[in-house]
Write a protein that holds these residues in place. Structure first.
Motif, PDB file in Angstrom:
ATOM      1  N   LEU A 359      24.955  48.180  63.267  1.00 33.64           N
ATOM      2  CA  LEU A 359      25.111  49.411  62.494  1.00 33.64           C
ATOM      3  C   LEU A 359      25.032  50.630  63.412  1.00 33.64           C
ATOM      4  CD1 LEU A 359      25.669  49.982  59.548  1.00 33.64           C
ATOM      5  CD2 LEU A 359      23.214  50.266  59.188  1.00 33.64           C
ATOM      6  N   GLN A 360      24.126  50.588  64.384  1.00 34.95           N
ATOM      7  CA  GLN A 360      24.054  51.681  65.358  1.00 34.95           C
ATOM      8  C   GLN A 360      25.365  51.801  66.138  1.00 34.95           C
ATOM      9  OE1 GLN A 360      20.174  51.851  67.644  1.00 34.95           O
ATOM     10  NE2 GLN A 360      19.792  49.966  66.515  1.00 34.95           N
ATOM     11  N   GLN A 361      25.895  50.651  66.557  1.00 33.24           N
ATOM     12  CA  GLN A 361      27.141  50.654  67.322  1.00 33.24           C
ATOM     13  C   GLN A 361      28.306  51.150  66.475  1.00 33.24           C
ATOM     14  OE1 GLN A 361      27.310  50.004  70.702  1.00 33.24           O
ATOM     15  NE2 GLN A 361      29.332  50.916  70.382  1.00 33.24           N
ATOM     16  N   ARG A 362      28.308  50.803  65.189  1.00 29.39           N
ATOM     17  CA  ARG A 362      29.360  51.271  64.294  1.00 29.39           C
ATOM     18  C   ARG A 362      29.354  52.794  64.213  1.00 29.39           C
ATOM     19  NH1 ARG A 362      28.888  49.146  58.365  1.00 29.39           N
ATOM     20  NH2 ARG A 362      28.851  47.191  59.539  1.00 29.39           N
ATOM     21  N   ALA A 363      28.154  53.356  64.113  1.00 30.98           N
ATOM     22  CA  ALA A 363      28.039  54.818  64.055  1.00 30.98           C
ATOM     23  C   ALA A 363      28.621  55.451  65.322  1.00 30.98           C
ATOM     24  CB  ALA A 363      26.578  55.223  63.879  1.00 30.98           C
ATOM     25  N   LEU A 364      28.313  54.885  66.486  1.00 30.06           N
ATOM     26  CA  LEU A 364      28.833  55.407  67.751  1.00 30.06           C
ATOM     27  C   LEU A 364      30.349  55.225  67.841  1.00 30.06           C
ATOM     28  CD1 LEU A 364      26.068  54.083  70.180  1.00 30.06           C
ATOM     29  CD2 LEU A 364      26.349  56.422  69.337  1.00 30.06           C
ATOM     30  N   ASP A 365      30.835  54.090  67.357  1.00 28.67           N
ATOM     31  CA  ASP A 365      32.277  53.830  67.391  1.00 28.67           C
ATOM     32  C   ASP A 365      33.032  54.829  66.515  1.00 28.67           C
ATOM     33  OD1 ASP A 365      31.874  51.713  69.092  1.00 28.67           O
ATOM     34  OD2 ASP A 365      31.994  50.168  67.531  1.00 28.67           O
ATOM     35  N   TRP A 366      32.482  55.137  65.343  1.00 32.17           N
ATOM     36  CA  TRP A 366      33.145  56.095  64.454  1.00 32.17           C
ATOM     37  C   TRP A 366      33.203  57.479  65.098  1.00 32.17           C
ATOM     38  CZ3 TRP A 366      31.085  55.027  58.793  1.00 32.17           C
ATOM     39  CH2 TRP A 366      31.546  53.770  58.387  1.00 32.17           C
ATOM     40  N   LEU A 367      32.140  57.869  65.773  1.00 34.32           N
ATOM     41  CA  LEU A 367      32.159  59.166  66.459  1.00 34.32           C
ATOM     42  C   LEU A 367      33.237  59.193  67.539  1.00 34.32           C
ATOM     43  CD1 LEU A 367      28.477  60.372  67.039  1.00 34.32           C
ATOM     44  CD2 LEU A 367      30.273  61.527  65.769  1.00 34.32           C
ATOM     45  N   SER A 368      33.418  58.077  68.216  1.00 32.13           N
ATOM     46  CA  SER A 368      34.433  58.003  69.261  1.00 32.13           C
ATOM     47  C   SER A 368      35.846  58.028  68.689  1.00 32.13           C
ATOM     48  CB  SER A 368      34.244  56.720  70.096  1.00 32.13           C
ATOM     49  OG  SER A 368      32.997  56.756  70.768  1.00 32.13           O
ATOM     50  N   GLU A 369      36.007  57.595  67.432  1.00 34.27           N
ATOM     51  CA  GLU A 369      37.322  57.608  66.782  1.00 34.27           C
ATOM     52  C   GLU A 369      37.690  58.989  66.258  1.00 34.27           C
ATOM     53  OE1 GLU A 369      38.141  54.490  63.895  1.00 34.27           O
ATOM     54  OE2 GLU A 369      36.515  53.292  64.750  1.00 34.27           O
ATOM     55  N   LEU A 370      36.694  59.776  65.902  1.00 34.10           N
ATOM     56  CA  LEU A 370      36.950  61.091  65.311  1.00 34.10           C
ATOM     57  C   LEU A 370      37.378  62.100  66.376  1.00 34.10           C
ATOM     58  CD1 LEU A 370      33.933  61.232  62.861  1.00 34.10           C
ATOM     59  CD2 LEU A 370      36.338  61.309  62.177  1.00 34.10           C
ATOM     60  N   PRO A 371      38.248  63.038  66.016  1.00 33.09           N
ATOM     61  CA  PRO A 371      38.671  64.060  66.990  1.00 33.09           C
ATOM     62  C   PRO A 371      37.519  64.998  67.314  1.00 33.09           C
ATOM     63  CG  PRO A 371      39.495  64.596  64.797  1.00 33.09           C
ATOM     64  CD  PRO A 371      38.900  63.221  64.701  1.00 33.09           C
ATOM     65  N   PRO A 372      37.560  65.666  68.477  1.00 34.81           N
ATOM     66  CA  PRO A 372      36.469  66.595  68.830  1.00 34.81           C
ATOM     67  C   PRO A 372      36.408  67.768  67.866  1.00 34.81           C
ATOM     68  CG  PRO A 372      38.322  66.816  70.346  1.00 34.81           C
ATOM     69  CD  PRO A 372      38.594  65.604  69.510  1.00 34.81           C
ATOM     70  N   GLU A 373      35.206  68.260  67.664  1.00 33.10           N
ATOM     71  CA  GLU A 373      35.037  69.434  66.810  1.00 33.10           C
ATOM     72  C   GLU A 373      35.592  70.686  67.492  1.00 33.10           C
ATOM     73  OE1 GLU A 373      30.598  68.687  65.464  1.00 33.10           O
ATOM     74  OE2 GLU A 373      31.277  67.686  67.280  1.00 33.10           O
ATOM     75  N   LYS A 374      35.900  71.672  66.685  1.00 39.34           N
ATOM     76  CA  LYS A 374      36.394  72.943  67.207  1.00 39.34           C
ATOM     77  C   LYS A 374      35.338  74.014  66.972  1.00 39.34           C
ATOM     78  CE  LYS A 374      41.246  71.759  66.330  1.00 39.34           C
ATOM     79  NZ  LYS A 374      42.486  72.134  65.588  1.00 39.34           N
ATOM     80  N   ASN A 375      34.685  74.429  68.025  1.00 35.40           N
ATOM     81  CA  ASN A 375      33.706  75.505  67.932  1.00 35.40           C
ATOM     82  C   ASN A 375      33.614  76.215  69.282  1.00 35.40           C
ATOM     83  OD1 ASN A 375      31.770  73.983  69.590  1.00 35.40           O
ATOM     84  ND2 ASN A 375      31.422  72.744  67.750  1.00 35.40           N
ATOM     85  N   ASN A 376      32.850  77.288  69.330  1.00 35.97           N
ATOM     86  CA  ASN A 376      32.784  78.112  70.545  1.00 35.97           C
ATOM     87  C   ASN A 376      32.211  77.348  71.737  1.00 35.97           C
ATOM     88  OD1 ASN A 376      33.855  80.316  69.226  1.00 35.97           O
ATOM     89  ND2 ASN A 376      31.850  81.154  68.647  1.00 35.97           N
ATOM     90  N   ILE A 377      31.264  76.449  71.480  1.00 35.11           N
ATOM     91  CA  ILE A 377      30.654  75.717  72.587  1.00 35.11           C
ATOM     92  C   ILE A 377      31.639  74.727  73.196  1.00 35.11           C
ATOM     93  CG2 ILE A 377      28.851  74.057  73.211  1.00 35.11           C
ATOM     94  CD1 ILE A 377      26.996  75.426  71.270  1.00 35.11           C
ATOM     95  N   VAL A 378      32.339  73.987  72.341  1.00 39.76           N
ATOM     96  CA  VAL A 378      33.336  73.033  72.843  1.00 39.76           C
ATOM     97  C   VAL A 378      34.434  73.763  73.605  1.00 39.76           C
ATOM     98  CG1 VAL A 378      35.038  71.295  72.170  1.00 39.76           C
ATOM     99  CG2 VAL A 378      32.833  71.374  71.007  1.00 39.76           C
ATOM    100  N   THR A 379      34.849  74.924  73.094  1.00 42.44           N
ATOM    101  CA  THR A 379      35.860  75.732  73.776  1.00 42.44           C
ATOM    102  C   THR A 379      35.346  76.224  75.121  1.00 42.44           C
ATOM    103  OG1 THR A 379      36.786  76.449  71.648  1.00 42.44           O
ATOM    104  CG2 THR A 379      37.328  77.782  73.576  1.00 42.44           C
ATOM    105  N   GLY A 380      34.066  76.606  75.159  1.00 46.12           N
ATOM    106  CA  GLY A 380      33.468  77.088  76.408  1.00 46.12           C
ATOM    107  C   GLY A 380      33.469  76.025  77.493  1.00 46.12           C
ATOM    108  N   TRP A 381      33.155  74.794  77.122  1.00 47.19           N
ATOM    109  CA  TRP A 381      33.166  73.699  78.101  1.00 47.19           C
ATOM    110  C   TRP A 381      34.576  73.444  78.633  1.00 47.19           C
ATOM    111  CZ3 TRP A 381      29.234  71.771  80.631  1.00 47.19           C
ATOM    112  CH2 TRP A 381      27.960  71.759  80.074  1.00 47.19           C
ATOM    113  N   ALA A 382      35.589  73.641  77.770  1.00 49.75           N
ATOM    114  CA  ALA A 382      36.963  73.370  78.163  1.00 49.75           C
ATOM    115  C   ALA A 382      37.575  74.494  78.992  1.00 49.75           C
ATOM    116  CB  ALA A 382      37.817  73.121  76.926  1.00 49.75           C
ATOM    117  N   ASN A 383      36.865  75.606  79.135  1.00 55.80           N
ATOM    118  CA  ASN A 383      37.358  76.732  79.937  1.00 55.80           C
ATOM    119  C   ASN A 383      37.767  76.240  81.327  1.00 55.80           C
ATOM    120  OD1 ASN A 383      37.048  79.079  81.919  1.00 55.80           O
ATOM    121  ND2 ASN A 383      36.837  80.124  79.953  1.00 55.80           N
ATOM    122  N   PRO A 384      38.926  76.682  81.845  1.00 57.35           N
ATOM    123  CA  PRO A 384      39.407  76.194  83.151  1.00 57.35           C
ATOM    124  C   PRO A 384      38.389  76.312  84.284  1.00 57.35           C
ATOM    125  CG  PRO A 384      41.127  77.451  82.054  1.00 57.35           C
ATOM    126  CD  PRO A 384      39.900  77.606  81.215  1.00 57.35           C
TER     127      PRO A 384
END
Length: 427
Positions: A359-384
Motif C-alpha cells: 500500500l505504501q508503494q502504491r501511494a508512491l507509484d501514484w505520485l510518480s504517475e501524476l504530473p508535477p504541480e504548478k506553483n511558484n516553488i516548482v517554477t523557481g526550481w525550474a529556473n534556468p
C-alpha cells in the motif's frame, strides 16, 4: 562559528589534513569519527580515536571554544563522562568531566576553501543558497535527495494522521473526513473546512450519506451559510428545513459564516461550491476511504473522485443567488490535488501503520504517475539558473518540501545537496 558546521567537518573528515596532537602532546589518529547524536549528550557516539599507541572507543564533543564545555554545564553531566576527545577551534581552557578526569583536547583547523564556500552559502541572498553551484551536482544525486524529501514529507504526514487517530479513537473514516475536508479548502479555506469536519462527527455524515439533499444541508448549514440568507427559492427552503431538523436531532452548533473567504477567488473555488462537491463525493459512499484503499490503479481512484453536485448548483455558486449556467463537476486538476494531498498521505499512513508495504508503494507509484504541480516553488526550481525541473508529482512534492524545510531555513548542512556543494572543495 556554527557548531553544526564543525560537526559536519568532523563527521566527513573535511578538516585540514596533517599530523595532529592533543593539548597534552598525544598524537591523534581518527579511526572512526563516531555516529552523530541528535539527542542530549555528546555530539558523536562510539568513535574510535587512537591517542599515541592506545585505541580509545568512546564519545566526542565539539565546540568552538574549549571553555564552552563549562558554559554548557557538561562538567556537571555524567552523560559526558565517556568523552575521549574534545574537538575545538580554540583551546582556551583545560576541561574536566564530572568525575574530575581531564579530557584530551584537539584544535581542528578548517581548510580555507571549505570555509570560503560555507560562508558563501550562509551569505547568499538568492532563491536558494546553492543556486550558483547546484549545476555541479549530478542529476542522479539531486533526484535521490528529492526522493528522500518526499519520504520525509510523507513520514511527517503520518505523524499528523497518527495524532488525529488518537483523538478519534482510531476511527480511520473520521480521520479521512477531516483530512479530506481540510484539503477541499485548497489552502485559503483549509482552516474553516477542518473546523467544520471536526465539529461534524463522521457518524452523522454516514447516517445521511444516502441523501444528497441532507448532506448538502449538513455541510452548508454547519458552515453557517443557511443562517442569514433570503429563502425565496424552493431548494434553499428545503435545505434550511432539513438542516433545522438535523441541527435539532444532533444538537449541532453552526459555524460563523464570516470565517469563510470569498475575496479575490474564482467563483468555481467558492467554499459553498467546494462544500457541495464534498457532499456529492460522500453521497452514496459512506465507506469512501475503504473504496479508495481497494483501488488498484490511479484511474480507479480518479473515477471515484469525479462527482457532480445536484442540478441546483448548475446555475448557482451560492445558495439563493442565481448565476449563469456552468458545470460544478470536480475537474481534473481538483481531483489531482485531492489525490496528492489527501488520498496518497492516507494510503501511505494506513500502509505504514498496518505494516502493508504494498500500500505504501502504491501511494508512491501514484505520485510518480501524476504530473508535477504548478506553483511558484516548482517554477523557481525550474529556473534556468537552477535547472531542476520536476518530472512528476512525486518530484514536485519533494522539491516543495526541500525548499520550505531546508532551503528557506538555510539548513544546508542537513541537506545532501548543500553538503555536496561543500565537498566539491574538500580536496
Amino acid at each position: 562559528m556554527n557548531e553544526e558546521f564543525l560537526q559536519f567537518l568532523w563527521q566527513y573528515k573535511y578538516y585540514k589534513p596533517g599530523i595532529f596532537f592533543t593539548d597534552r602532546n598525544q598524537q591523534v589518529e581518527v579511526i572512526h569519527p563516531g555516529l552523530p547524536n541528535s539527542n542530549s549528550g555528546p555530539d558523536f557516539f562510539n568513535a574510535k580515536i587512537k591517542l599515541d599507541d592506545v585505541l580509545w572507543a568512546g564519545n566526542v564533543e565539539i565546540h568552538a571554544n574549549a571553555s564552552d564545555w563549562y558554559n554548557h554545564k557538561h562538567h556537571l553531566d555524567s552523560l559526558y563522562d565517556n568523552v575521549v576527545l574534545h574537538v575545538v577551534l580554540r583551546n582556551d581552557k583545560e576541561i574536566k568531566n564530572s568525575a574530575g578526569r581531564v579530557i584530551p583536547c584537539w584544535e581542528m583547523e578548517i581548510p580555507e576553501n571549505i570555509m570560503s564556500e560555507y560562508q558563501s552559502l550562509r551569505k547568499h541572498q538568492g532563491w536558494i543558497a546553492c543556486e550558483n553551484k547546484i549545476n555541479k551536482i549530478s542529476r542522479f544525486e539531486i533526484d535521490a535527495w528529492i526522493e528522500r524529501m518526499l519520504i520525509e514529507k510523507l513520514e511527517q504526514k503520518v505523524s499528523g494522521i497518527e495524532a488525529l487517530l488518537e483523538n478519534s479513537q482510531n476511527n480511520w473514516q473520521q480521520v479521512f473526513f477531516v483530512v479530506l475536508a481540510r484539503n477541499f479548502g485548497f489552502g485559503l479555506n483549509g482552516e474553516p473546512f477542518e473546523q467544520l469536519a471536526r465539529q461534524l462527527p463522521w457518524q452523522y455524515i454516514q447516517k445521511n450519506a444516502d441523501s444528497p439533499v441532507k448532506l448538502e444541508a449538513l455541510m452548508l448549514g454547519q458552515a453557517g451559510f443557511l443562517e442569514l440568507i433570503l429563502h425565496e427559492d424552493k431548494y434553499v427552503q428545503t435545505l434550511v428545513r432539513e438542516y433545522r431538523l438535523l441541527k435539532h436531532k444532533y444538537a449541532l452548533q453552526p459555524m460563523s459564516a464570516h470565517l469563510w473567504k470569498f475575496l479575490r477567488m474564482r467563483p468555481g473555488n467558492f467554499p459553498t461550491v467546494r462544500l457541495v462537491q464534498l457532499a456529492a463525493l460522500i453521497s452514496g459512499n459512506p465507506f469512501l476511504f475503504d473504496k479508495l484503499l481497494s483501488c488498484e490503479t490511479l484511474a480507479e481512484a480518479r473515477k471515484l473522485l469525479a462527482v457532480q453536485p445536484s442540478e441546483y448548483w448548475h446555475n448557482h455558486y451560492r445558495p439563493g443567488v442565481e448565476s449563469p449556467p456552468k458545470s460544478k463537476k470536480t475537474g481534473s486538476q481538483t481531483i489531482n490535488l485531492i489525490i496528492i494531498n489527501t488520498v496518497i498521505p492516507m494510503l501511505f499512513a494506513f500502509g505504514k501503520l498496518r505494516g502493508n508495504f504494498d500500500l505504501q508503494q502504491r501511494a508512491l507509484d501514484w505520485l510518480s504517475e501524476l504530473p508535477p504541480e504548478k506553483n511558484n516553488i516548482v517554477t523557481g526550481w525550474a529556473n534556468p539558473s537552477i535547472g531542476v525541473s520536476a518530472l512528476s508529482s512525486a518530484q514536485s512534492q519533494g522539491l516543495v518540501y526541500l525548499k520550505r524545510n531546508y532551503c528557506d531555513l538555510r539548513k544546508c548542512l542537513s541537506c545532501r545537496l548543500g553538503r555536496n556543494v561543500l565537498s566539491l572543495n574538500s580536496e
